[in-house]
Design a protein around this motif. Structure first.
Motif, mmCIF file in Angstrom:
data_model
loop_
_atom_site.group_PDB
_atom_site.id
_atom_site.type_symbol
_atom_site.label_atom_id
_atom_site.label_comp_id
_atom_site.label_asym_id
_atom_site.label_seq_id
_atom_site.Cartn_x
_atom_site.Cartn_y
_atom_site.Cartn_z
ATOM 1 N N PHE A 176 0.818 -1.206 0.000
ATOM 2 C CA PHE A 176 0.000 0.000 0.000
ATOM 3 C C PHE A 176 0.855 1.261 0.000
ATOM 4 O O PHE A 176 1.888 1.312 0.670
ATOM 5 C CB PHE A 176 -0.878 0.062 1.256
ATOM 6 N N CYS A 177 0.390 2.280 -0.710
ATOM 7 C CA CYS A 177 0.950 3.616 -0.531
ATOM 8 C C CYS A 177 0.443 4.151 0.807
ATOM 9 O O CYS A 177 -0.765 4.138 1.062
ATOM 10 C CB CYS A 177 0.507 4.548 -1.655
ATOM 11 N N GLU A 178 1.356 4.622 1.658
ATOM 12 C CA GLU A 178 0.932 5.069 2.978
ATOM 13 C C GLU A 178 0.066 6.324 2.936
ATOM 14 O O GLU A 178 -0.696 6.584 3.871
ATOM 15 C CB GLU A 178 2.142 5.309 3.883
ATOM 16 N N ASN A 179 0.168 7.091 1.845
ATOM 17 C CA ASN A 179 -0.610 8.331 1.746
ATOM 18 C C ASN A 179 -1.922 8.157 0.980
ATOM 19 O O ASN A 179 -2.684 9.104 0.826
ATOM 20 C CB ASN A 179 0.223 9.449 1.092
ATOM 21 N N ASP A 180 -2.186 6.929 0.504
ATOM 22 C CA ASP A 180 -3.442 6.645 -0.182
ATOM 23 C C ASP A 180 -3.684 5.141 -0.131
ATOM 24 O O ASP A 180 -3.130 4.382 -0.916
ATOM 25 C CB ASP A 180 -3.400 7.134 -1.629
ATOM 26 N N LEU A 181 -4.517 4.697 0.797
ATOM 27 C CA LEU A 181 -4.730 3.275 1.027
ATOM 28 C C LEU A 181 -5.519 2.597 -0.084
ATOM 29 O O LEU A 181 -5.645 1.372 -0.102
ATOM 30 C CB LEU A 181 -5.442 3.045 2.367
ATOM 31 N N THR A 182 -6.041 3.391 -1.024
ATOM 32 C CA THR A 182 -6.726 2.800 -2.171
ATOM 33 C C THR A 182 -5.753 2.536 -3.324
ATOM 34 O O THR A 182 -6.143 1.957 -4.343
ATOM 35 C CB THR A 182 -7.861 3.720 -2.673
ATOM 36 N N ASN A 183 -4.510 2.963 -3.152
ATOM 37 C CA ASN A 183 -3.469 2.738 -4.152
ATOM 38 C C ASN A 183 -2.578 1.598 -3.660
ATOM 39 O O ASN A 183 -1.765 1.785 -2.758
ATOM 40 C CB ASN A 183 -2.656 4.019 -4.353
ATOM 41 N N TYR A 184 -2.766 0.424 -4.236
ATOM 42 C CA TYR A 184 -2.034 -0.744 -3.747
ATOM 43 C C TYR A 184 -1.875 -1.786 -4.854
ATOM 44 O O TYR A 184 -2.551 -1.721 -5.889
ATOM 45 C CB TYR A 184 -2.765 -1.375 -2.558
ATOM 46 N N LYS A 185 -0.982 -2.727 -4.600
ATOM 47 C CA LYS A 185 -0.810 -3.872 -5.494
ATOM 48 C C LYS A 185 -0.775 -5.141 -4.655
ATOM 49 O O LYS A 185 -0.362 -5.138 -3.500
ATOM 50 C CB LYS A 185 0.470 -3.737 -6.320
ATOM 51 N N LYS A 186 -1.195 -6.229 -5.282
ATOM 52 C CA LYS A 186 -1.298 -7.522 -4.610
ATOM 53 C C LYS A 186 -0.431 -8.546 -5.324
ATOM 54 O O LYS A 186 -0.367 -8.574 -6.553
ATOM 55 C CB LYS A 186 -2.763 -7.958 -4.618
ATOM 56 N N VAL A 187 0.243 -9.384 -4.528
ATOM 57 C CA VAL A 187 1.055 -10.467 -5.080
ATOM 58 C C VAL A 187 0.641 -11.767 -4.395
ATOM 59 O O VAL A 187 0.627 -11.850 -3.166
ATOM 60 C CB VAL A 187 2.562 -10.224 -4.850
ATOM 61 N N ILE A 188 0.287 -12.776 -5.184
ATOM 62 C CA ILE A 188 -0.031 -14.100 -4.650
ATOM 63 C C ILE A 188 1.237 -14.942 -4.739
ATOM 64 O O ILE A 188 1.758 -15.173 -5.825
ATOM 65 C CB ILE A 188 -1.169 -14.775 -5.444
ATOM 66 N N THR A 189 1.735 -15.381 -3.589
ATOM 67 C CA THR A 189 3.029 -16.059 -3.575
ATOM 68 C C THR A 189 3.198 -16.900 -2.318
ATOM 69 O O THR A 189 2.464 -16.713 -1.337
ATOM 70 C CB THR A 189 4.172 -15.018 -3.650
ATOM 71 N N ASN A 190 4.169 -17.813 -2.361
ATOM 72 C CA ASN A 190 4.538 -18.562 -1.157
ATOM 73 C C ASN A 190 5.879 -18.074 -0.605
ATOM 74 O O ASN A 190 6.455 -18.705 0.288
ATOM 75 C CB ASN A 190 4.606 -20.069 -1.450
ATOM 76 N N ILE A 191 6.367 -16.953 -1.121
ATOM 77 C CA ILE A 191 7.613 -16.355 -0.642
ATOM 78 C C ILE A 191 7.277 -15.227 0.322
ATOM 79 O O ILE A 191 6.379 -14.419 0.053
ATOM 80 C CB ILE A 191 8.452 -15.818 -1.823
ATOM 81 N N ALA A 192 7.982 -15.162 1.427
ATOM 82 C CA ALA A 192 7.684 -14.162 2.449
ATOM 83 C C ALA A 192 7.973 -12.751 1.949
ATOM 84 O O ALA A 192 8.886 -12.527 1.143
ATOM 85 C CB ALA A 192 8.508 -14.441 3.712
#
Length: 205
Positions: A176-192
């Motif tokens: 997430f962008c800390e200054n806009d919580l609606t601006n984000y990206k998601k990654v599906i992974t088994n890596i931490a």
């Protein structure tokens, strides 16, 4: 393609688009840890297949994201070292879990830091996370009991609860962008988180 088929495909696309817009309209734009987690759970439950695979999900929030790298420290020995932090990025991880939580004399109502004390139920699924500033409540314990994730320590005989490890199990990492919580990206992974390159976000300060 006949007209009826085209019409049906158009209806399906419209319904899908409407559902997507609906959940995104409920995202919170500003806030702290709880709001980051709220947005991640909202996206996870509406847009990932992982939501259907488990009934209980562990959630974690990181205020500062570092890129870890493996460094040789001596012959035959290496260690993971923190690199420079990503500026303006907060992260949330959500992963399904079967692990139990151990009930001891310390895990009583009003205690802090011994068990996760925050939770959300959504569509018959449980999401829980740690908040060492928030006390454990009777309601929270009742919910954990409902999902059968509590294990008694048998009068002190058990030191660790039942745990399962699956390195191949995937979770969802949210950036997430800390200054806009609606601006984000998601990654599906088994890596931490931190052990792979974070996706690029255009966060305008």
């Amino acid at each position: 393609m006949n007209k009826i088929l085209k019409f049906l495909l158009g209806v399906i696309a419209l319904v899908s688009l409407k559902g997507c817009v609906t959940f995104k309209d409920n995202l919170v734009q500003d806030g702290g840890r709880e709001e980051f987690i709220h947005n991640a759970i909202l996206d996870f439950s509406n847009s990932t297949r992982l939501f259907k695979k488990d009934s209980v999900f562990s959630v974690s929030f990181d205020d500062t994201l570092y890129r870890m790298s493996l460094h040789k420290i001596s012959d035959g020995n290496s260690a993971w070292i923190k690199g420079k932090p990503y500026v303006g990025i907060k992260t949330v991880n959500i992963i399904g879990t079967y692990n139990k939580m151990l009930l001891t004399d310390s895990t009583k109502v009003g205690s802090k830091g011994y068990l996760p004390s925050r939770y959300v139920e959504k569509d018959g699924k449980l999401f829980y996370w740690w908040d060492n500033d928030y006390p454990l409540t009777e309601e929270t314990l009742a919910v954990f009991e409902k999902y059968n994730i509590l294990q008694d320590d048998a009068g002190g005989w058990l030191k660790f609860p039942d745990m399962s490890t699956d390195d191949a199990k995937k979770g969802a990492d949210y950036y997430f962008c800390e200054n806009d919580l609606t601006n984000y990206k998601k990654v599906i992974t088994n890596i931490a988180i931190g052990y792979y390159d974070a996706p690029k976000l255009n966060c305008n300060s």
